[in-house]
Design an enzyme around this catalytic site. Structure first.
Site, short mmCIF file in Angstrom:
data_model
loop_
_atom_site.label_atom_id
_atom_site.label_comp_id
_atom_site.label_asym_id
_atom_site.label_seq_id
_atom_site.Cartn_x
_atom_site.Cartn_y
_atom_site.Cartn_z
N HIS A 191 6.48 36.22 90.22
CA HIS A 191 6.20 36.73 88.87
C HIS A 191 6.05 38.25 88.86
O HIS A 191 6.50 38.92 87.95
CB HIS A 191 4.95 36.06 88.30
N ARG A 318 35.85 35.15 80.27
CA ARG A 318 37.28 35.06 80.52
C ARG A 318 37.60 33.66 80.99
O ARG A 318 36.92 33.12 81.88
CB ARG A 318 37.68 36.09 81.59
N GLU A 412 46.90 43.49 81.79
CA GLU A 412 46.89 43.75 83.23
C GLU A 412 48.27 43.57 83.87
O GLU A 412 48.39 43.46 85.08
CB GLU A 412 45.83 42.90 83.93
N ASN A 435 42.92 46.54 87.91
CA ASN A 435 43.18 46.07 89.29
C ASN A 435 44.59 45.48 89.38
O ASN A 435 45.37 45.84 90.26
CB ASN A 435 42.17 45.00 89.72
N ASP A 436 44.88 44.57 88.47
CA ASP A 436 46.21 43.95 88.50
C ASP A 436 47.27 44.88 87.93
O ASP A 436 48.39 44.94 88.45
CB ASP A 436 46.19 42.62 87.74
N ARG A 446 47.69 44.15 95.95
CA ARG A 446 46.30 44.60 96.09
C ARG A 446 45.57 43.90 97.23
O ARG A 446 44.49 44.30 97.64
CB ARG A 446 45.54 44.44 94.77
N CYS A 483 37.90 46.77 82.24
CA CYS A 483 36.98 46.05 83.13
C CYS A 483 37.45 46.02 84.58
O CYS A 483 36.81 45.42 85.42
CB CYS A 483 36.75 44.64 82.61
C1 PEP Z 1 41.67 43.31 86.84
O1 PEP Z 1 42.75 42.85 87.21
O2 PEP Z 1 41.47 44.53 86.69
C2 PEP Z 1 40.53 42.43 86.55
C3 PEP Z 1 39.40 42.88 86.06
O3 PEP Z 1 40.70 41.10 86.86
P1 PEP Z 1 40.50 40.51 88.35
O4 PEP Z 1 40.04 41.64 89.23
O5 PEP Z 1 39.53 39.41 88.24
O6 PEP Z 1 41.87 40.05 88.66
MG MG Z 2 43.08 40.75 86.94
#
Ligand code: PEP
Ligand code: MG
Length: 517
Positions: A191, A318, A412, A435-436, A446, A483
């Protein structure tokens, strides 16, 4: 300078002089050991502690702290504890102080044996209350000795060091008088830890510290980001941490910060750390932890709890982005190429089950649904058809859901950017998955470490796709966030603001750095 590593309860940096909590030692008092008197003293002290807690409860705390204080009051009302104390007074002819100490140790040892982390976490509550009662017993007897000695020589906010942090002590001293907290024996979920997080006080558990009394008055720096404490820190370290703090503090000025999460618990943490919403809940993580497709009910519970934990803030869930490196063994993939929305559309029952769970949870908070790897208008059409089917089914069953739930597309793939204008007419928001997008725009895998040197989310080609996405969203008057990992690059946040993102969604460690000062 000595450095110790620990477990962070609440991140942030803090510097101050150590003040040690020291509690009344159990000793045979000169007071009459007459059992009747001791019993009367015990009940009087307990009543005073209870009244004290009731009046603290009337102060304006968040509901979590309030619930903790209420649970303390319940422990005080426990008749089993009373009978144990009274029995010790009677049989061992001890003072009420000793009886309370022994009874609490007995209770604590029972709790410690539990395999359940939550129950173990209650040990510090029992000690806390025992200390409070014994302190009050002293006051009743007119003894001058205070159980909690504050270091009077230290006027500025202190680093409070204790074995078991005490909820009542933290609250009574007040946030403004505590720069940071160090405990040697607390658990992350006790706590007191919850209260520290709730009040936003940098706090850390350092079990290696042995004799805490030797720390009294020493200068201590807590670096909750790194999970370290520095005793007598060098000036170099102090300036380095101050510099870092400055950079962190202003990196996200003027931009809305959301968080990326993978569990209901993360949602709770992110909101505590100051996230203004959740920009990406990767729901596939729950699918990867299991060895079967989670049922609608199991999913519903997670989404509902997350919606509640988001406390009214937007929660973007998502739909599962499985496939590629996120393929659970139970998913018998016929087509190894399928990923994200394409894979979902190839498994209608699985997809519809998730949509149902998401829609049902939508009445418990501010939920939006986002779809991964959208790359064609045909996919959009199919997604919407499934969604309408699920909505119709819920309606016939009279199951409530948010009819106006917002829908988002992850941008993406370069294909999605090409059709961004058309997509913007079909969705309420976009979220850039850098990222993608980077791997597909640059043709770099990647996941392949050999290709890592060519994988750059700030490559001009990637940035021009990102800018085109923001423009398409704003032309259509929909919001656009980002994101992918690029959003979590602290040195790039002002550029993202300039590009025009309405929000960035960052990882929790980065959120801690930029929000927990
Ligand atoms: C991305 O591709 O930038 C993303 C946020 O999705 P993930 O990394 O889960 O593929
Ligand atoms: Mg992605």
């Amino acid at each position: 300078m000595n450095v110790f590593e620990g477990k962070t309860i609440y991140p942030g940096t803090a510097i101050g002089r150590a003040s040690i909590s020291s509690f009344v030692k159990c000793k045979q008092t000169d007071d009459s050991q007459d059992a009747y008197t001791q019993k009367e003293r015990y009940f009087k002290a307990k009543e005073n502690v209870k009244n004290d807690l009731v009046s603290i409860c009337a102060t304006d705390f968040d509901s979590e702290v309030y619930d903790i204080l209420k649970s303390y009051i319940l422990i005080l009302e426990d008749e089993e504890f009373d009978s144990l104390v009274l029995n010790i007074i009677k049989v061992e002819k001890t003072s009420a102080e000793c009886a309370v100490k022994k009874a609490s140790e007995h209770f604590a040892s029972m709790l410690k044996k539990s395999g359940d982390a939550y129950i173990k976490g209650r040990v510090s509550d029992v000690y806390d209350l025992s200390d409070r009662i014994r302190e009050t017993l002293k006051e009743i007897s007119g003894a001058k000795e205070a159980s909690v000695k504050t270091d009077d020589s230290v006027k500025e906010a202190v680093i409070l060091v204790s074995e078991y942090m005490s909820v009542t002590e933290i609250i009574k001293r007040g946030k403004e008088n505590i720069a940071g907290l160090i405990s040697t024996k607390n658990t992350l979920h006790s706590h007191a830890s919850i209260v520290a997080r709730s009040l936003g006080i940098p706090a850390i558990i350092v079990s290696e510290l042995k004799d805490i009394f030797l720390l009294s008055g020493k200068r201590i720096l807590i670096d909750g980001f790194e999970g370290k404490i520095y005793i007598d820190p060098s000036e170099e370290i102090v300036s380095e941490k101050k510099r870092e703090k400055e950079v962190y503090a202003h990196s996200a000025d003027g931009i809305t910060v959301y968080a990326n999460v993978t569990s209901a618990r993360d949602v709770e943490d992110a909101i505590k750390f100051g996230a203004e919403g959740i920009g990406l809940f990767r729901t596939e993580m729950f699918f990867l932890e299991n060895d079967y497709f989670p049922t609608e009910e199991e999913q519903f519970e997670i989404y509902k709890t997350s919606a509640i934990n988001a406390a009214g803030k937007e929660l973007v869930l998502r739909t599962i982005d499985l496939g590629d490196d996120k393929t659970p063994a139970y998913l018998n993939l016929k087509d190894k190429e399928l990923r994200g929305i394409k894979l979902c559309l190839s498994m209608p029952e699985i997809f519809k089950t998730q949509l149902k769970a998401l829609l049902r949870a939508s009445v418990f908070g501010n939920i939006s649904i986002m779809f991964p790897m959208i790359s064609s208008m045909d996919e959009v059409e199919e997604v919407k058809r499934f969604l309408e089917e699920v909505k119709a089914e819920l309606k016939t069953k009279n199951i409530a859901f948010n009819e106006a739930i917002k829908l988002g597309a992850m941008i993406e793939t370069p294909e999605a950017v090409v059709i961004a204008d058309a997509l913007a007419k079909e969705f309420d928001f976009f979220s850039v998955g850098s990222n993608d997008l980077t791997q597909y725009a640059l043709g770099v895998n990647r996941l392949n470490s050999e290709e890592e040197k060519n994988y750059n989310q700030k490559d001009p080609k990637v940035l021009s796709l990102i800018k085109a996405t923001v423009e398409a969203a704003h032309n259509a008057k929909i919001t656009v966030g980002i994101c992918g990992e690029l959003a979590s690059d602290i040195s790039f946040m002002s550029n993202l603001k300039e590009i025009g993102f309405d929000y960035i969604s960052v990882s929790i460690p980065v959120l801690e750095k930029i929000k927990c000062k």
